[in-house]
Each structure stands twice: as C-alpha cells, then as structure tokens.
Design a protein around this motif. Structure first.
Motif, PDB file in Angstrom:
ATOM      1  N   LYS A 142       0.839  -1.204   0.000  1.00  0.00           N
ATOM      2  CA  LYS A 142       0.000   0.000   0.000  1.00  0.00           C
ATOM      3  C   LYS A 142       0.875   1.257   0.000  1.00  0.00           C
ATOM      4  CE  LYS A 142      -2.749   1.287   3.584  1.00  0.00           C
ATOM      5  NZ  LYS A 142      -3.803   1.210   4.595  1.00  0.00           N
ATOM      6  N   VAL A 143       1.951   1.232   0.779  1.00  0.00           N
ATOM      7  CA  VAL A 143       2.862   2.377   0.837  1.00  0.00           C
ATOM      8  C   VAL A 143       3.595   2.543  -0.485  1.00  0.00           C
ATOM      9  CG1 VAL A 143       4.933   3.312   1.961  1.00  0.00           C
ATOM     10  CG2 VAL A 143       3.115   2.302   3.344  1.00  0.00           C
TER      11      VAL A 143
ATOM     12  N   ARG B 106      -5.893  -1.629  12.808  1.00  0.00           N
ATOM     13  CA  ARG B 106      -7.269  -1.358  12.397  1.00  0.00           C
ATOM     14  C   ARG B 106      -7.504   0.146  12.175  1.00  0.00           C
ATOM     15  NH1 ARG B 106     -11.440  -0.269  15.734  1.00  0.00           N
ATOM     16  NH2 ARG B 106     -10.338  -1.071  17.545  1.00  0.00           N
ATOM     17  N   LEU B 107      -7.015   0.972  13.091  1.00  0.00           N
ATOM     18  CA  LEU B 107      -7.316   2.401  13.043  1.00  0.00           C
ATOM     19  C   LEU B 107      -6.360   3.212  12.171  1.00  0.00           C
ATOM     20  CD1 LEU B 107      -8.216   2.952  16.804  1.00  0.00           C
ATOM     21  CD2 LEU B 107      -9.792   2.751  14.869  1.00  0.00           C
TER      22      LEU B 107
ATOM     23  N   ALA C  28       0.174   6.517   3.445  1.00  0.00           N
ATOM     24  CA  ALA C  28      -0.912   5.615   3.075  1.00  0.00           C
ATOM     25  C   ALA C  28      -1.683   5.146   4.303  1.00  0.00           C
ATOM     26  CB  ALA C  28      -0.383   4.421   2.270  1.00  0.00           C
ATOM     27  N   VAL C  29      -2.010   6.103   5.180  1.00  0.00           N
ATOM     28  CA  VAL C  29      -2.770   5.779   6.387  1.00  0.00           C
ATOM     29  C   VAL C  29      -4.261   5.856   6.100  1.00  0.00           C
ATOM     30  CG1 VAL C  29      -0.944   6.490   7.983  1.00  0.00           C
ATOM     31  CG2 VAL C  29      -2.639   8.175   7.226  1.00  0.00           C
ATOM     32  N   ASN C  30      -5.048   5.336   7.021  1.00  0.00           N
ATOM     33  CA  ASN C  30      -6.498   5.366   6.869  1.00  0.00           C
ATOM     34  C   ASN C  30      -7.025   6.801   6.829  1.00  0.00           C
ATOM     35  OD1 ASN C  30      -6.515   2.585   6.936  1.00  0.00           O
ATOM     36  ND2 ASN C  30      -7.196   2.436   9.052  1.00  0.00           N
ATOM     37  N   GLU C  31      -8.135   6.963   6.184  1.00  0.00           N
ATOM     38  CA  GLU C  31      -8.817   8.250   6.095  1.00  0.00           C
ATOM     39  C   GLU C  31      -9.055   8.819   7.495  1.00  0.00           C
ATOM     40  OE1 GLU C  31     -10.913  11.157   3.720  1.00  0.00           O
ATOM     41  OE2 GLU C  31     -10.092   9.292   2.944  1.00  0.00           O
TER      42      GLU C  31
ATOM     43  N   ALA D 196       9.602   4.211   8.730  1.00  0.00           N
ATOM     44  CA  ALA D 196       9.203   2.895   8.229  1.00  0.00           C
ATOM     45  C   ALA D 196       8.282   3.069   7.023  1.00  0.00           C
ATOM     46  CB  ALA D 196       8.488   2.109   9.334  1.00  0.00           C
ATOM     47  N   CYS D 197       8.000   1.951   6.359  1.00  0.00           N
ATOM     48  CA  CYS D 197       7.138   1.985   5.165  1.00  0.00           C
ATOM     49  C   CYS D 197       6.019   0.954   5.228  1.00  0.00           C
ATOM     50  CB  CYS D 197       7.977   1.778   3.916  1.00  0.00           C
ATOM     51  SG  CYS D 197       9.053   3.171   3.557  1.00  0.00           S
TER      52      CYS D 197
END
Length: 156
Positions: free
Chosen positions: A5-6, A89-90, A102-105, A124-125
């Motif tokens: 994702k990153v 999850r968060l 590329a973190v959650n909204e 980190a990636c």
C-alpha cells in the motif's frame, strides 16, 4: 500487505524505488538503526495515539520520548497510545511498521521538532522490515502532515 500500500502510494511521486526492505527486522529504533547502519536518533519513529475520538500520529526522532506535559498542552488530553491490535485497524499499519504514509482516512499526522536536527531521516514503510530515507522537506510533502509539534523530550 501495508508495505505494498505504501509503495503504491509512493508511485504517484515516482519514489517507490527508494523503499528499502531488509532481511532482518526494523521494528524498533535499535533494529532499524542496525539494519540501516545509521544513528538511532535518525530513525523517524511513528507513535500512534487516540486523542478524544481522533487517531493521531506523531513522527519523532528515535531518541525522543513523549513529554506528557507538552503533549497535554498540544492536544488537550493525556497521551494514550493505541494498543497494537488497535493500531492496525485504526491507522492501517501494524506496530513495527507504523508510518505516516498511506494511512487510513481521517488519521492526523504531526511531525515533532526533534526531527529538525537532521537533513535526512528514516521512517518505516508499513512493514517491520522496511524504511525510506527522506529529507525533512520530503517527509513534510509525503506524510500529508497537519503541522509541526513540540511534544517530546530527551533529545536536546
């Protein structure tokens, strides 16, 4: 997997090839510094917190520690780190690979002043065996940060 994702996120900037993956773990500051052959303080660790109903990430230098007084002054509440099962999850990344990319909204990213001592740092990636070397300007650009904060101690 979060590292994919990153990498996909970095593709739009043409820097996915800068992501380094290691045969060894880089899940802690010490392990990342050993994998990268750099000083531990240049590891840009990403700490995840719950601030009221918001998920907040603070990216800080590897030798910095959260100063509870400064944190409360900045965010209006006591520092409450996410539990490992909550982080994935968060935030969208598991502990050991939590990063500001590329973190959650809705996740808010802040950069701590402890990073400003360095020309480049290593966040980190998305996995426990990855990193990328970025200038402070690049970290600002790619992290989508909300602002600089002064919530750490022990690095002065």
């Amino acid at each position: 997997m979060a590292i994919e994702k990153v990498k996909e996120y970095f593709k739009k900037y043409g820097i996915e090839g800068k992501v380094q993956e290691f045969e060894v773990s880089s899940a802690t500051v010490e392990l990342a510094a050993a994998a990268l052959h750099c000083e531990p303080q240049r590891i840009a660790k990403t700490l995840s917190f719950m601030v009221k109903e918001r998920v907040v990430l603070v990216v800080a230098a590897g030798d910095a520690k959260i100063d509870n007084g400064k944190y409360k002054a900045q965010f209006g509440t006591k520092a409450k780190m996410l539990l490992p099962e909550e982080a994935e999850r968060l935030v969208g990344h598991a502990v050991g690979g939590v990063c500001p990319f590329a973190v959650n909204e809705g996740v808010e990213v802040y950069l701590d002043l402890s990073l400003k001592r360095f020309s480049t740092v290593f966040p980190a990636c998305g996995s426990s065996n990855s990193a990328i070397e970025l200038t402070i300007f690049e970290l600002e650009k790619y992290s989508g940060y909300m602002g600089w904060v002064d919530v750490c101690k022990g690095y002065e």
